[in-house]
Write a protein that holds these residues in place. Structure first.
Motif, PDB file in Angstrom:
ATOM      1  N   ALA A 239       0.699  -1.016   0.118  1.00 32.58           N
ATOM      2  CA  ALA A 239      -0.091   0.149   0.114  1.00 32.58           C
ATOM      3  C   ALA A 239       0.934   1.095  -0.015  1.00 32.58           C
ATOM      4  N   SER A 240       0.263   2.370  -0.505  1.00 31.89           N
ATOM      5  CA  SER A 240       1.086   3.721  -0.591  1.00 31.89           C
ATOM      6  C   SER A 240       0.942   4.239   0.848  1.00 31.89           C
ATOM      7  N   ARG A 241       1.979   5.342   1.098  1.00 26.37           N
ATOM      8  CA  ARG A 241       1.751   6.102   2.503  1.00 26.37           C
ATOM      9  C   ARG A 241       0.478   6.532   2.479  1.00 26.37           C
ATOM     10  N   GLU A 242      -0.187   7.220   1.689  1.00 33.39           N
ATOM     11  CA  GLU A 242      -1.478   7.839   1.956  1.00 33.39           C
ATOM     12  C   GLU A 242      -2.623   6.821   2.165  1.00 33.39           C
ATOM     13  N   ASP A 243      -2.509   5.554   1.584  1.00 31.60           N
ATOM     14  CA  ASP A 243      -3.480   4.645   1.838  1.00 31.60           C
ATOM     15  C   ASP A 243      -3.381   4.169   3.393  1.00 31.60           C
ATOM     16  N   LEU A 244      -2.147   3.974   3.651  1.00 32.63           N
ATOM     17  CA  LEU A 244      -1.915   3.526   5.125  1.00 32.63           C
ATOM     18  C   LEU A 244      -2.443   4.534   6.166  1.00 32.63           C
ATOM     19  N   LYS A 245      -2.178   5.697   5.960  1.00 33.89           N
ATOM     20  CA  LYS A 245      -2.745   6.926   6.536  1.00 33.89           C
ATOM     21  C   LYS A 245      -4.010   7.088   6.405  1.00 33.89           C
ATOM     22  N   ALA A 246      -4.709   6.779   5.533  1.00 29.46           N
ATOM     23  CA  ALA A 246      -6.195   6.812   5.439  1.00 29.46           C
ATOM     24  C   ALA A 246      -6.785   5.712   6.336  1.00 29.46           C
ATOM     25  N   THR A 247      -6.192   4.669   6.134  1.00 33.54           N
ATOM     26  CA  THR A 247      -6.631   3.395   7.040  1.00 33.54           C
ATOM     27  C   THR A 247      -6.585   3.592   8.595  1.00 33.54           C
ATOM     28  N   LEU A 248      -5.288   4.280   8.836  1.00 32.02           N
ATOM     29  CA  LEU A 248      -5.334   4.630  10.423  1.00 32.02           C
ATOM     30  C   LEU A 248      -6.326   5.531  10.709  1.00 32.02           C
ATOM     31  N   MET A 249      -6.561   6.421   9.786  1.00 32.08           N
ATOM     32  CA  MET A 249      -7.639   7.491  10.312  1.00 32.08           C
ATOM     33  C   MET A 249      -9.003   6.886  10.621  1.00 32.08           C
ATOM     34  N   LEU A 250      -9.333   5.850   9.604  1.00 32.85           N
ATOM     35  CA  LEU A 250     -10.703   5.213   9.689  1.00 32.85           C
ATOM     36  C   LEU A 250     -10.872   4.425  10.877  1.00 32.85           C
ATOM     37  N   LEU A 251      -9.700   3.679  11.223  1.00 29.93           N
ATOM     38  CA  LEU A 251      -9.524   2.914  12.408  1.00 29.93           C
ATOM     39  C   LEU A 251      -9.786   3.861  13.614  1.00 29.93           C
ATOM     40  N   ALA A 252      -9.334   5.071  13.603  1.00 28.25           N
ATOM     41  CA  ALA A 252      -9.208   5.891  14.766  1.00 28.25           C
ATOM     42  C   ALA A 252     -10.699   6.252  14.843  1.00 28.25           C
ATOM     43  N   ASP A 253     -11.423   6.524  14.043  1.00 22.17           N
ATOM     44  CA  ASP A 253     -12.816   7.016  14.040  1.00 22.17           C
ATOM     45  C   ASP A 253     -13.764   5.765  14.350  1.00 22.17           C
ATOM     46  N   ALA A 254     -13.276   4.558  14.166  1.00 20.30           N
ATOM     47  CA  ALA A 254     -14.284   3.435  14.338  1.00 20.30           C
ATOM     48  C   ALA A 254     -14.445   3.143  15.882  1.00 20.30           C
ATOM     49  N   ARG A 255     -15.573   2.562  16.242  1.00 16.78           N
ATOM     50  CA  ARG A 255     -15.918   2.046  17.606  1.00 16.78           C
ATOM     51  C   ARG A 255     -16.264   0.406  17.545  1.00 16.78           C
TER      52      ARG A 255
ATOM     53  N   VAL B 130       1.712  -8.104   2.778  1.00 15.28           N
ATOM     54  CA  VAL B 130       2.351  -7.119   2.674  1.00 15.28           C
ATOM     55  C   VAL B 130       1.565  -5.816   3.248  1.00 15.28           C
ATOM     56  N   PHE B 131       0.480  -5.826   2.989  1.00 16.30           N
ATOM     57  CA  PHE B 131      -0.511  -4.658   3.762  1.00 16.30           C
ATOM     58  C   PHE B 131      -0.754  -4.990   5.121  1.00 16.30           C
ATOM     59  N   THR B 132      -0.903  -6.193   5.603  1.00 12.39           N
ATOM     60  CA  THR B 132      -1.127  -6.423   7.069  1.00 12.39           C
ATOM     61  C   THR B 132       0.220  -6.275   7.862  1.00 12.39           C
ATOM     62  N   GLN B 133       1.452  -6.449   7.246  1.00  8.81           N
ATOM     63  CA  GLN B 133       2.811  -6.203   7.831  1.00  8.81           C
ATOM     64  C   GLN B 133       2.744  -4.692   7.905  1.00  8.81           C
ATOM     65  N   GLN B 134       2.424  -3.950   6.917  1.00  6.02           N
ATOM     66  CA  GLN B 134       2.714  -2.389   6.898  1.00  6.02           C
ATOM     67  C   GLN B 134       1.689  -2.003   8.038  1.00  6.02           C
ATOM     68  N   LEU B 135       0.670  -2.344   8.009  1.00 12.21           N
ATOM     69  CA  LEU B 135      -0.505  -1.916   8.955  1.00 12.21           C
ATOM     70  C   LEU B 135       0.018  -2.182  10.331  1.00 12.21           C
ATOM     71  N   LEU B 136       0.553  -3.172  10.836  1.00 15.31           N
ATOM     72  CA  LEU B 136       1.058  -3.675  12.175  1.00 15.31           C
ATOM     73  C   LEU B 136       2.190  -2.782  12.268  1.00 15.31           C
ATOM     74  N   GLN B 137       3.118  -2.339  11.466  1.00 13.37           N
ATOM     75  CA  GLN B 137       4.349  -1.453  11.640  1.00 13.37           C
ATOM     76  C   GLN B 137       3.924  -0.041  12.153  1.00 13.37           C
ATOM     77  N   GLU B 138       2.478   0.411  11.306  1.00 10.90           N
ATOM     78  CA  GLU B 138       2.122   1.621  11.576  1.00 10.90           C
ATOM     79  C   GLU B 138       1.494   1.833  12.663  1.00 10.90           C
ATOM     80  N   LEU B 139       0.907   0.896  13.211  1.00  6.40           N
ATOM     81  CA  LEU B 139       0.145   0.942  14.685  1.00  6.40           C
ATOM     82  C   LEU B 139       0.944   1.036  15.703  1.00  6.40           C
ATOM     83  N   GLU B 140       2.477   0.603  15.483  1.00  8.36           N
ATOM     84  CA  GLU B 140       3.084   0.782  16.546  1.00  8.36           C
ATOM     85  C   GLU B 140       3.413   2.294  16.990  1.00  8.36           C
ATOM     86  N   ALA B 141       3.078   3.185  16.135  1.00  8.96           N
ATOM     87  CA  ALA B 141       3.404   4.578  16.388  1.00  8.96           C
ATOM     88  C   ALA B 141       1.975   5.157  16.734  1.00  8.96           C
TER      89      ALA B 141
END
Length: 592
Positions: free
Chosen positions: A195-211, A334-345
């Motif tokens: 995934a691109s950096r933009e897609d990963l950032k958008a994924t994190l934003m959607l997760l942050a808004d979710a309940r 690859v996407f899931t590995q990227q997401l796991l890495q991004e979630l560390e921050a």
């Protein structure tokens, strides 16, 4: 360059690519290829089942278990036409094998020789197969083979896998030219777009808004071998995971966050979580009608009210049935590995955040268990379906490979079976082909010779392909077929009862006009072929029969008489338009 026959070039290329088996049926159109395989029989093995469709299903199942392709070989005309079913099955479920078909000699094209299709174009079989393969190649000279072979192998296993057809005029097997074996260049499981950096950032934003998020995984997750990463993601965030049939096992079925299948014959917790979620992270699946309650809002899913992140390696699947809020073209691992890495921050996106949602889901799991569990202990004759599934879950080893055919038994296994390993529950899901489970178990056993391989098949489906017993005996394969014997095309009979007020015709098996239900003695049939055969009519006999079959390590058929009048409790819905869809038997639709 050396002078080589076309058949020798094909055989040597398969050996170079470490293809261990060719599953094929002889014919006058492929005897030249058979001769080349004879000369190399110590390096590549020809296995000849009794039907071409079976050869295709075996190759398909081999790939699903091992993620390495094998080849099939068929002759001109009817032999290759018999491959349509197995190729369509593999294409629908993103499974790969090289289907080498044979055609009439180039010197006789368009003259109507024996077994030529020529009404619209000469040697036209490739056009017959084109809709059911990822790509069709038709080299007409020996010097065209190196490029065709390399492109066929690359096409088959890169990106979204799929079967490929290599159609060979049979003079090309015997003719010679100065050619070299093409180099290996396919990159299956090495070319993994992320995934691109933009897609990963958008994924994190959607997760942050979710309940109330859920993860929905399919065959794309299995093909990318992303089970460990998906399980880690579920554990890290405490998010429940819903699976399509071909995604089962990526997260162990016994995991507390694994909700199982969704849709009409899915589990109640999966449907409740799906329809009440506010964000769905979809990894490698396409929302077909059976896993989406025919796209009726509020029954399994609630799009567009629910937000959707759709990740798939195939861009054609993004938004096929639901428009995503975010579409990501990427390999699932690859996407899931990227997401796991991004979630560390992002420690704010954590399991603690979703604890109230998890508690709600746990309540649905407990409610569903209280509803269904008593039936798993019901000792009735004929056997109750839940009892059969539960007994097999207890008796079969943890690493069993289950090969399921199409039929009503499949609905029960979708609802209640817990697959504990990826690549261990084989389904004909997209095309729902009868014969896949019956035949595929042979290919699975060749792919995993040290593991128990068990096919659960309907009485109707097994009767379509009983010749598998001969192949198992010939090869001494210790496969076990469990025939779900309800004396009917049970899944369609259930539709007649559910949608046509019980007007049953053409679905039950009767002897003459007597009204007496009829099936052959399947166990005797197995024994006549040289396999073991056992009939189970009492619940207390099933566990011992399964245990003995596994212990014997011989081909075995267990004929299990199952109650046809008990139907899976629908927790979603399914529609055959324009017939109105039915409401769930357990649970209610929900709309935000």
């Amino acid at each position: 360059m050396p002078r080589m026959k076309g058949s020798a070039l094909i055989a040597d290329y398969l050996i170079q690519e470490k293809v261990p088996y060719v599953f094929g049926i002889c014919g006058h159109g492929n005897v030249g290829m058979l001769d080349a395989l004879y000369e190399r029989r110590d390096q590549i093995r020809l296995i000849s089942p009794r039907h071409e469709q079976c050869a295709g299903h075996m190759a398909d199942a081999y790939f699903r278990v091992k993620h390495k392709p094998v080849a099939t070989l068929t002759s001109t005309g009817p032999g290759s036409a018999n491959m349509v079913m197995s190729l369509a099955t593999a294409l629908s479920d993103s499974s790969a094998f090289l289907a080498i078909t044979s055609n009439v000699p180039t010197s006789q094209h368009n003259r109507g020789p024996f077994q030529e299709l020529y009404k619209h174009n000469q040697a036209d079989l490739a056009q017959v197969l084109r809709p059911v393969v990822k790509r069709a190649f038709q080299p007409s000279r020996v010097d065209m083979l190196p490029l065709a072979l390399r492109q066929a192998m690359d096409t088959m296993v890169t990106g979204r896998p799929g079967p490929v057809n290599l159609d060979i005029p049979y003079n090309v097997y015997q003719e010679e030219d100065e050619v070299e074996i093409p180099p290996s260049s396919h990159v299956h499981l090495t070319h993994r777009p992320g995934a691109s950096r933009e897609d990963l950032k958008a994924t994190l934003m959607l997760l942050a808004d979710a309940r109330r998020p859920v993860v929905f995984i399919g065959h794309g997750a299995t093909l990318s071998e992303a089970g460990a990463e998906i399980t880690a993601l579920a554990d890290l965030l405490g998010i429940p995971v819903i699976t399509s049939p071909n995604g089962m096992g990526c997260i162990p079925g016994s995991h507390p966050l694994a909700l199982g299948f969704i849709g009409r014959n899915g589990s109640y917790p999966a449907n409740e979580a799906g329809r009440r979620s506010d964000l769905v992270l979809t990894l490698g699946t396409r929302f077909d009608d059976r896993s989406a309650s025919s796209w009726q809002p509020g029954y399994s899913w609630n799009f567009p009210t629910t937000r959707l992140i759709h990740v798939d390696i195939d861009p054609q699947e993004l938004g096929r049935n639901y428009a995503p809020d975010l579409g990501v073209i990427a390999d699932i691992k690859v996407f899931t590995q990227q997401l796991l890495q991004e979630l560390e921050a992002h420690p704010d996106i954590s399991a603690k955040r979703f604890a109230p949602w998890r508690e709600q889901v746990r309540g649905w799991q407990q409610e569903w268990e209280r509803f269904v569990q008593p039936h798993f202990e019901d000792h009735t004759s004929p056997l109750r379906p839940e009892f059969v599934v539960g007994t097999l879950q207890k008796m079969l080893p943890h690493d069993v490979i289950l090969s399921l055919d199409s039929g009503v038994h499949h609905n029960w296994f979708m609802q209640f079976w817990r697959a504990n390993r990826p690549q261990s529950m084989l389904n004909s899901w997209g095309y729902s082909s009868m014969g896949f489970g019956v035949c595929g178990v042979l290919g699975a056993q060749l792919a995993a010779p040290d593991r128990a391989c068990v096919a659960v098949v309907g009485d109707g489906g097994f009767t379509m392909a009983p010749y598998v017993l001969c192949t198992a005996v010939e090869l001494d394969l210790p496969v076990v077929w469990i025939v779900w014997n309800n004396f009917a095309w049970g899944a369609i009979r259930d539709i007649q009862y559910g949608m046509f007020d019980g007007r049953e015709i053409g679905t039950a098996f009767y002897k003459g006009h007597s009204g007496e239900r009829y099936n052959p003695d399947f166990a005797a049939w197995a024994r006549a072929c040289g396999a073991d055969g056992v009939t189970v009519k009492r619940p207390q006999d099933l566990a011992a029969a399964v245990q003995q079959a596994l212990k014997n390590r011989r081909p075995c058929l267990i004929d299990v008489h199952v109650d046809a009048e008990i139907r899976p409790p629908a927790t979603g819905t399914w529609q055959l338009p324009p017939i109105p869809f039915k409401e769930p038997v357990y649970g209610k639709p929900w709309r935000a």
